[in-house]
Each structure stands twice: as C-alpha cells, then as structure tokens.
Enzyme design. Structure first.
Site, PDB file in Angstrom:
ATOM      1  N   HIS A 118       3.550   4.225   7.521  1.00 48.78           N
ATOM      2  CA  HIS A 118       4.540   3.610   8.425  1.00 48.78           C
ATOM      3  C   HIS A 118       4.335   2.530   9.530  1.00 48.78           C
ATOM      4  CE1 HIS A 118       8.811   4.457  10.454  1.00 48.78           C
ATOM      5  NE2 HIS A 118       8.276   3.833  11.369  1.00 48.78           N
ATOM      6  N   GLU A 119       3.262   2.798  10.092  1.00 47.86           N
ATOM      7  CA  GLU A 119       2.888   1.793  11.187  1.00 47.86           C
ATOM      8  C   GLU A 119       2.338   0.549  10.450  1.00 47.86           C
ATOM      9  OE1 GLU A 119       4.060   1.765  14.053  1.00 47.86           O
ATOM     10  OE2 GLU A 119       4.731   3.822  13.847  1.00 47.86           O
ATOM     11  N   GLU A 143      12.109  -1.894  10.685  1.00 47.99           N
ATOM     12  CA  GLU A 143      11.925  -0.509  10.281  1.00 47.99           C
ATOM     13  C   GLU A 143      12.220  -0.480   8.595  1.00 47.99           C
ATOM     14  OE1 GLU A 143      11.191   3.215  11.286  1.00 47.99           O
ATOM     15  OE2 GLU A 143      11.232   1.336  12.543  1.00 47.99           O
ATOM     16  N   HIS A 165       5.139  -1.939   9.540  1.00 46.67           N
ATOM     17  CA  HIS A 165       5.201  -2.797  10.492  1.00 46.67           C
ATOM     18  C   HIS A 165       4.172  -3.923  10.548  1.00 46.67           C
ATOM     19  CE1 HIS A 165       8.606  -0.692  12.267  1.00 46.67           C
ATOM     20  NE2 HIS A 165       7.960   0.397  12.379  1.00 46.67           N
TER      21      HIS A 165
END
Length: 504
Positions: free
Chosen positions: A263-264, A293, A267
């Site tokens: 997830h990170e 996101e 980003h």
C-alpha cells in the site's frame, strides 16, 4: 524570463521550509523519544508559521501580480502556466489564514499525536478528548476563514480533495453504499471462508525478507526510499529524492505487513514518478488524496491481491515459511486472503466492507463540524454506527474512535473521503491501463509489472499536481469519475469465492 526564475527561487525557499516540517513529522512518528512531544510541537508550529509567512509575503503577491498575466499568454498545459496558477490559488487561500493560527494549530497537532499514541495504548479516550475538542475548534475556525463555502466541511475537504465537496460526496457515497450492503448480505449466505492459513506464527524478520522481494519486483527505488516502522503506516516525501515509508508487522498474520508495505509502496511509486521538472515547487506532489489513494489501493488490491500475483509469489512465500504453508494449496491461501466479514478495524477490512468504514467516519466528521455531535459523545456514536451499518460490536475505544491517527494529527474534516475515492478510481484507472496494454494481467502472473508501472507513470505520476484530479481522470480514461468499474471488479472477483453473490 528573469521574473519567473526569481519566482522559482522564492518557491524553493518556501518548499525547503515545508520539507523541514515533513522531516520533523516523520521523526516524531518513527524515532522521537516520547518525552519530546511538547518541544516537537513548538518546532513544527514555528516552522509552519515561517512557511505560511513565506507564502503570503507581499513579495509573493507582487510576483504573482506580474506573472499571472504573463502565464495567461502561455499554452494552458505548460508547466509555467500551471505552476503560476497553482501558486496563485494557494496564495489566495493562504492570505485568509493568519500565520499565528498556523503556528498554534500545528504545534497543537504534535501534542495531540503523542497523546493519542498513549491514549490508544491505554485504551483511554478521556486522556486525549480535551485535546481533540481543541482540534475541533481549530477545524471550525479554519473553515470560518472561507466564508463563501456551501458547507463548513468544504474548506477542509478542499485541502486534500479539491472540488470533491459535500454535495458531491454524499450522493456518491450513498450510491456506493446501496451497492455494497446487498453484496454483504448475499455473501453472508455463502459458506464462510477459513482464514486459519493466515493466522499462524510468521516471524517478523522472515516476513520482512519476503516483503523486500515483493517490493523489488514492484519497482521500488532503494536509492530514493527508506522503510521504517510506525503504529499507523504512512508515506511521506522529505525532499525531492527522499521518500520515506513505514509499515507494521504482525507475527500472527502473514499478510498484514505485506499489504501495508505494498500500500505505502503504491504511494511511493506515485511520488517517485513525478517529473524532476516539478521539484522544489508546489506541483511536486500528488494532485489529491483520492488520486494518491487510488495508487496505493491499485497496487495493494488489484495487483497484490490478484490471483495472478499469487500464482507467481505464493511458491516464494512457501519457501520462506515451509512449515506454515508448505502443505497449503495456493487456492486455499487465496481464498483465506479474501475472507469477507464485517470487522471493527478499517485498515484490516476486506474489500467489500472497507468503504462502509470510510462512510461512517465521513458522516461523523460532518456531525462534529455542524454541532450535531459533541466530542464527549463520539465513542458512543461510533459504536452505534458500527452496530447499525456493519453489525459489529465495538467494545473498546482503541478499536473504535482511537484506531485511526487522522483526527489526532490534523484537522477534523476532509480526512477520510480520499480512501473511497481512491478505491473507485483504482479500478477505473486499472481498466484503462489494461485496455491500453492487454498483456498486463499475463505479465503479473510472471512477476512483471513494468508495463503497468510505465502506463501509470506516463498518465498519472509524472504530472504531479500539474493537472487537476478531474483532468487526470479524463485524460487517462476518457471518462469522468464513475463507480461502475469498481462495482464490476468487486462482483466478478468475489463471485469466484462466494457463489451466492449475484451480478448487479
């Protein structure tokens, strides 16, 4: 043009101050001794004041007065025209806000954050609620600086998702909710999926060993990134080529740390892909929280939770954990990963129920800002909504109002809508990428992600904040924001696991 170069130099000084704030925030969340909370708050508050004063300095106003007419003569999509327009917009907002307010508020948030960490550990909302009440007052005061707003929450939403105001979000969320609730009810009629394969002991260091392999395949640049640990994982850019990520590892759940890291990384890939031409300017960042996101959710869910991904990576995971997973078939593991069951924790929620967590928080923010809900009643209101909307009993505040850091590190308002916007957009953008390059799915099954990464970089990442979210979506997909690809994705994917789920 000499005046434009002076403008760029001035902006670099402003962005340097902003990077100092990011450094202090990152350190506070990862390495800072807890006793330093008061002093760190003063540091962040003071530099926030300096940055704000730099932005609203009369010199900036004079530069903009001369540059705005010049920029209007340039091609509308040129970097110069977009940069002048963006700074002019930020300047017009900033001049409404006293520098003293910025200093007080950001100093306050540093103290709230550290108290939240302690309150969460102690399961004690009363410890942090007085500070949260102050945060609510600061949030209302911030909104009051923009008297023309249609809703008190709009100026707060505008900070991270420009244009996605209450009148847009409420019907969007209601439409999505009407799609999701029947899906949850239909899934309940299927035989439950067994999560036990995931819930064994998986030592931390071995998990990190596997995570490193995955992140290398996804294309993370180790020379420009670093990963540490924090209670609530996040990604932050400290400077042009300095991207920091954090994760968390749970030794009794093998996918939590992995998906947190993916997830990170989503980003980070966005930030890493921004053109260096935009460095040291306000265009050097993702255009909105929703679009940002969309990238973390795309890589986490559409890639990391895909069958193709695990066809390639599951044998590698088995080799790291042969005792735990050696005798468990990939299909069993895949199904366990897609267990659908309403739960109390947003970050652990499955794809079907996740957005209901966001909608609850969005509604509570509006109630707090409009005075319908008092801070002291927030834990009980939280419990009631979770019981009504998800059928979940939230018995402890650490699993309720204290679970997310957002309200304890920033304003109350505009903090959560980006997650659901991102979920919706992740599918819309992924569909466009597959349409342009049908080989993407096959490549994923071979652990290859370059084609997808390249499409995202060319269509989204490189532009930073040069274009608006609406423009990016239209340019990349040929459509406006729509929930249709997202609902289609959820239905088709989960029908293979839950036969009772019907086509919309």
């Amino acid at each position: 043009m000499e005046l434009y170069q002076s403008f760029k130099t001035y902006l670099k000084e402003y962005m340097t101050l902003d990077s100092f704030i990011h450094m202090l925030v990152w350190d506070q969340s990862t390495n800072m001794p807890t006793a330093n909370a008061q002093y760190r708050g003063e540091q962040i508050g003071f530099i926030s004041k300096l940055a704000h004063e730099k932005l609203v300095d009369p010199q900036m106003g004079r530069l903009l007065n001369q540059l705005v007419p010049w920029a209007a003569t340039l091609p509308a999509d040129s970097v110069e025209a977009r940069l002048v327009a963006e700074v002019a917009k930020e300047y017009e907002k900033a001049v409404n806000i006293p520098s003293s307010f910025m200093e007080k508020f950001f100093g306050h948030t540093a103290r709230v954050y550290q108290t939240w960490v302690e309150a969460r550990e102690q399961n004690n909302f009363a410890l942090v609620s007085p500070l949260l009440r102050e945060s609510l007052q600061y949030s209302k005061e911030y909104a009051s600086f923009f008297s023309g707003a249609a809703h008190i929450a709009d100026p707060l939403i505008d900070r991270s998702d420009e244009g996605m105001y209450v009148h847009v979000l409420q019907p969007l969320f209601q439409n999505l909710r009407t799609q999701l609730v029947p899906m949850i009810e239909q899934i309940r009629e299927s035989e439950p999926v067994d999560r036990k394969p995931l819930l064994q002991h998986f030592p931390k260091q071995k998990q990190l060993q596997f995570i490193d392999v995955v992140l290398d395949h996804l294309g993370i640049d180790r020379t420009r990134t670093r990963q540490d640990f924090s209670p609530h994982p996040f990604m932050i850019r400290l400077a042009g080529d300095d991207i920091r990520m954090t994760t968390r590892i749970r030794e009794w759940e093998v996918t939590d740390g992995l998906f947190s890291s993916i997830h990170e990384t989503g980003h980070a890939l966005y930030e890493l892909g921004i053109s260096s031409e935009l460095f040291d300017t306000p265009l050097m960042k993702g255009v909105s929280s929703g679009l940002h996101e969309s990238q973390s959710r795309l890589w986490e869910n559409l890639v990391g939770k895909s069958r193709e991904f695990w066809e390639y990576f599951y044998p590698k995971l088995q080799s790291v954990f042969p005792t735990q997973l050696g005798s468990i078939p990939m299909e069993t593991f895949y199904r366990a990963m897609h267990h659908v069951s309403p739960s109390a924790i947003r970050t652990e929620a499955d794809e079907i129920t996740y957005n209901l967590h966001v909608i609850i928080r969005f509604d509570l923010e509006l109630d707090l800002l409009t005075g319908k809900l008092d801070i002291v009643d927030l834990p009980e209101a939280w419990r009631e909504r979770y019981k009504t909307d998800l059928g979940v009993d939230v018995t402890e505040v650490k699993d309720g109002v204290l679970q997310d850091v957002h309200w304890f590190a920033d304003f109350i308002g505009g903090q959560f809508q980006g997650y659901t916007i991102g979920n919706i957009l992740s599918c819309q953008l992924f569909e466009a990428a597959k349409s342009a390059h049908p080989s993407i799915i096959k490549e994923m099954g071979h652990g290859q992600f370059d084609t997808l990464h390249r499409w995202l970089k060319n269509n989204i990442y490189q532009h930073g904040k040069k274009f608006s979210t609406t423009e990016i979506i239209q340019r990349a997909t040929g459509q406006s924001l729509t929930i249709d690809p997202y609902v289609k994705y959820l239905t088709e994917k989960y029908q293979t696991i839950y036969p009772t789920l019907q086509t919309s």
